[in-house]
Design a protein around this motif. Structure first.
Motif, short mmCIF file in Angstrom:
data_model
loop_
_atom_site.label_atom_id
_atom_site.label_comp_id
_atom_site.label_asym_id
_atom_site.label_seq_id
_atom_site.Cartn_x
_atom_site.Cartn_y
_atom_site.Cartn_z
N THR A 218 0.83 -1.21 0.00
CA THR A 218 0.00 0.00 0.00
C THR A 218 0.86 1.26 0.00
O THR A 218 0.60 2.22 -0.74
CB THR A 218 -0.93 0.00 1.22
OG1 THR A 218 -1.78 -1.15 1.19
CG2 THR A 218 -1.78 1.27 1.27
N LEU A 219 1.89 1.26 0.84
CA LEU A 219 2.76 2.43 0.94
C LEU A 219 3.61 2.62 -0.31
O LEU A 219 3.92 3.76 -0.69
CB LEU A 219 3.66 2.29 2.18
CG LEU A 219 2.92 2.42 3.51
CD1 LEU A 219 3.79 1.94 4.66
CD2 LEU A 219 2.47 3.86 3.74
N GLN A 220 3.98 1.53 -0.96
CA GLN A 220 4.72 1.66 -2.21
C GLN A 220 3.86 2.28 -3.30
O GLN A 220 4.34 3.07 -4.12
CB GLN A 220 5.24 0.30 -2.65
CG GLN A 220 6.41 -0.22 -1.82
CD GLN A 220 6.93 -1.55 -2.32
OE1 GLN A 220 7.35 -1.68 -3.46
NE2 GLN A 220 6.91 -2.57 -1.46
N GLN A 221 2.56 1.94 -3.30
CA GLN A 221 1.65 2.56 -4.26
C GLN A 221 1.50 4.05 -3.97
O GLN A 221 1.47 4.87 -4.89
CB GLN A 221 0.28 1.88 -4.17
CG GLN A 221 0.27 0.44 -4.66
CD GLN A 221 -1.09 -0.20 -4.54
OE1 GLN A 221 -2.10 0.40 -4.88
NE2 GLN A 221 -1.14 -1.43 -4.04
N GLU A 222 1.42 4.40 -2.69
CA GLU A 222 1.34 5.81 -2.31
C GLU A 222 2.61 6.56 -2.73
O GLU A 222 2.55 7.69 -3.23
CB GLU A 222 1.15 5.92 -0.80
CG GLU A 222 1.22 7.33 -0.23
CD GLU A 222 0.07 8.21 -0.68
OE1 GLU A 222 0.23 9.44 -0.64
OE2 GLU A 222 -0.98 7.66 -1.08
N GLU A 223 3.75 5.93 -2.53
CA GLU A 223 5.03 6.53 -2.91
C GLU A 223 5.09 6.78 -4.42
O GLU A 223 5.51 7.85 -4.87
CB GLU A 223 6.17 5.60 -2.48
CG GLU A 223 7.57 6.11 -2.79
CD GLU A 223 8.62 5.11 -2.35
OE1 GLU A 223 9.55 5.50 -1.61
OE2 GLU A 223 8.52 3.92 -2.75
N ALA A 224 4.66 5.77 -5.21
CA ALA A 224 4.66 5.92 -6.66
C ALA A 224 3.72 7.03 -7.11
O ALA A 224 4.02 7.80 -8.03
CB ALA A 224 4.28 4.60 -7.31
N GLN A 225 2.55 7.13 -6.44
CA GLN A 225 1.57 8.17 -6.77
C GLN A 225 2.15 9.56 -6.48
O GLN A 225 1.96 10.49 -7.27
CB GLN A 225 0.29 7.94 -5.97
CG GLN A 225 -0.84 8.89 -6.31
CD GLN A 225 -1.44 8.64 -7.66
OE1 GLN A 225 -1.15 7.63 -8.29
NE2 GLN A 225 -2.25 9.56 -8.15
N ARG A 226 2.85 9.69 -5.37
CA ARG A 226 3.45 10.99 -5.02
C ARG A 226 4.51 11.39 -6.04
O ARG A 226 4.61 12.56 -6.42
CB ARG A 226 4.06 10.92 -3.62
CG ARG A 226 3.04 10.83 -2.50
CD ARG A 226 3.72 10.85 -1.14
NE ARG A 226 2.77 10.73 -0.05
CZ ARG A 226 3.10 10.81 1.23
NH1 ARG A 226 4.37 11.00 1.58
NH2 ARG A 226 2.17 10.68 2.17
N GLU A 227 5.31 10.43 -6.46
CA GLU A 227 6.34 10.72 -7.44
C GLU A 227 5.72 11.17 -8.75
O GLU A 227 6.21 12.09 -9.41
CB GLU A 227 7.22 9.49 -7.66
CG GLU A 227 8.10 9.14 -6.47
CD GLU A 227 8.89 7.86 -6.68
OE1 GLU A 227 8.66 7.19 -7.72
OE2 GLU A 227 9.72 7.52 -5.82
N LEU A 228 4.62 10.54 -9.14
CA LEU A 228 3.92 10.91 -10.37
C LEU A 228 3.35 12.31 -10.28
O LEU A 228 3.47 13.12 -11.20
CB LEU A 228 2.83 9.90 -10.67
CG LEU A 228 1.99 10.14 -11.94
CD1 LEU A 228 2.89 10.11 -13.17
CD2 LEU A 228 0.89 9.10 -12.05
N LEU A 229 2.71 12.61 -9.14
CA LEU A 229 2.12 13.95 -8.95
C LEU A 229 3.21 15.02 -8.92
O LEU A 229 3.02 16.13 -9.43
CB LEU A 229 1.31 13.98 -7.65
CG LEU A 229 0.03 13.13 -7.64
CD1 LEU A 229 -0.60 13.17 -6.26
CD2 LEU A 229 -0.95 13.64 -8.69
N SER A 230 4.34 14.70 -8.31
CA SER A 230 5.45 15.65 -8.27
C SER A 230 5.98 15.94 -9.66
O SER A 230 6.28 17.07 -10.01
CB SER A 230 6.57 15.09 -7.38
OG SER A 230 7.69 15.94 -7.38
N LEU A 231 6.06 14.89 -10.48
CA LEU A 231 6.53 15.05 -11.86
C LEU A 231 5.57 15.91 -12.65
O LEU A 231 5.98 16.80 -13.40
CB LEU A 231 6.69 13.68 -12.51
CG LEU A 231 7.15 13.66 -13.98
CD1 LEU A 231 8.53 14.29 -14.10
CD2 LEU A 231 7.16 12.24 -14.52
N ASN A 232 4.26 15.66 -12.47
CA ASN A 232 3.25 16.46 -13.18
C ASN A 232 3.29 17.91 -12.74
O ASN A 232 3.10 18.83 -13.54
CB ASN A 232 1.86 15.88 -12.93
CG ASN A 232 1.66 14.54 -13.62
OD1 ASN A 232 2.39 14.21 -14.56
ND2 ASN A 232 0.70 13.75 -13.16
N SER A 233 3.53 18.13 -11.45
CA SER A 233 3.59 19.50 -10.93
C SER A 233 4.75 20.26 -11.53
O SER A 233 4.63 21.42 -11.92
CB SER A 233 3.71 19.47 -9.40
OG SER A 233 3.88 20.76 -8.87
#
Length: 295
Positions: A218-233
């Motif tokens: 679960t936390l790895q999915q959250e980590e991947a999601q944050r990295e994606l959002l950071s890249l989009n930002s």
């Protein structure tokens, strides 16, 4: 092997060597000392077992005394096992066992020299476990580091084997296993970075509690999601900067007639910065210098 072919029965024989076996057929991290002895021993046991040669170091495979040919084959296999062991020792340790002629004796010698008492090793593993924090590690690397410690501790805390099982025994074992898994989950969540506080609270509120593997996933999915959002930002911000730059080129100042800024931002209106030559202070200083030079 009378026909010249290797049969399945040949491969089951512990004193059989496959033609592809060489002194470098087994390669693990070289033994350096007591700190890595348990991991090295386990790796060697697995590899020797795969080649059906574990009995040469445990003593279960002995040299035949009633058949000279079989005795010679045993000696060849014994030397090959010695080669496999010494190939995976550091140079200094290798020198200390080089002239020993029995794989069993070398194995026992290494066990006596580098096997650490369970109490000391357990203490160190538990200390490392409670001191382990995520810090700059990814969630996966943090979980892997912790799992290595759990696995070794579990190997040292094996329960006695029961020959009779009852419903009460099964319930007890299930309860013990559940408590162990909960302890692992708490240890894992405790070392997480503070940025995962919301996810940690959510996991702890679940009933029943998730396994530590599920929590890690679960936390790895959250980590991947944050990295994606950071890249989009970052991409959006870069796009906005370029858009503003292109927009500025179309603006003409109503005060000075130059392109790239509006009249209310023009230096002729709001004043020149201190470093600009047209700043009043710089102009006065320049005139003073010119006057002094003309005198």
């Amino acid at each position: 092997m009378a026909t010249g072919r290797i049969t399945y029965q040949d491969m089951l024989n512990p004193i059989f060597l496959h033609p592809s076996d060489t002194p470098t057929s087994i390669q693990v991290d070289k033994l350096q000392g007591s700190a890595d002895y348990r991991a090295w021993k386990r790796s060697m046991e697995i590899n020797l077992s795969l080649k059906r040669k574990l009995g040469f170091v445990t003593g279960s495979t002995t040299q035949p005394t009633d058949d000279a040919t079989q005795a010679d084959l045993y000696e060849i296999c014994n030397n090959m096992v010695i080669a496999w062991i010494t190939h995976n020792l550091s140079s200094s340790i290798k020198k200390s066992v080089m002239f020993m002629t029995s794989a069993r004796d070398i194995w026992s010698n290494l066990e006596e020299r580098f096997s650490v008492a369970n109490g000391s090793r357990k203490y160190k593993l538990n200390r490392d476990l409670y001191g382990l924090k995520q810090n700059s590690l990814s969630v996966n690397d943090y979980y892997t580091s912790m799992k290595v410690l759990w696995e070794e501790l579990d190997a040292m805390n094996i329960l006695l084997i029961s020959t009779t099982t009852t419903d009460e025994t099964k319930t007890l074992l299930k309860t013990i296993h559940q408590q162990k898994e909960e302890t692992k989950l708490f240890q894992f969540l405790n070392g997480l970075n503070e940025t995962y506080n919301p996810q940690r609270s959510h996991l702890l509120m679940q009933n029943p509690l998730p396994s530590v593997e599920s929590a890690s996933s679960t936390l790895q999915q959250e980590e991947a999601q944050r990295e994606l959002l950071s890249l989009n930002s970052d991409t959006s911000e870069t796009t906005a900067i370029f858009s503003r730059a292109n927009l500025d080129k179309t603006i003409i100042c109503t005060a000075c007639g130059m392109k790239g800024h509006r009249g209310d931002k023009c230096w002729t209106v709001v004043g020149y910065p201190k470093w600009h030559p047209k700043n009043p202070q710089n102009l006065s200083t320049s005139k003073t210098k010119q006057f002094n030079n003309t005198r």
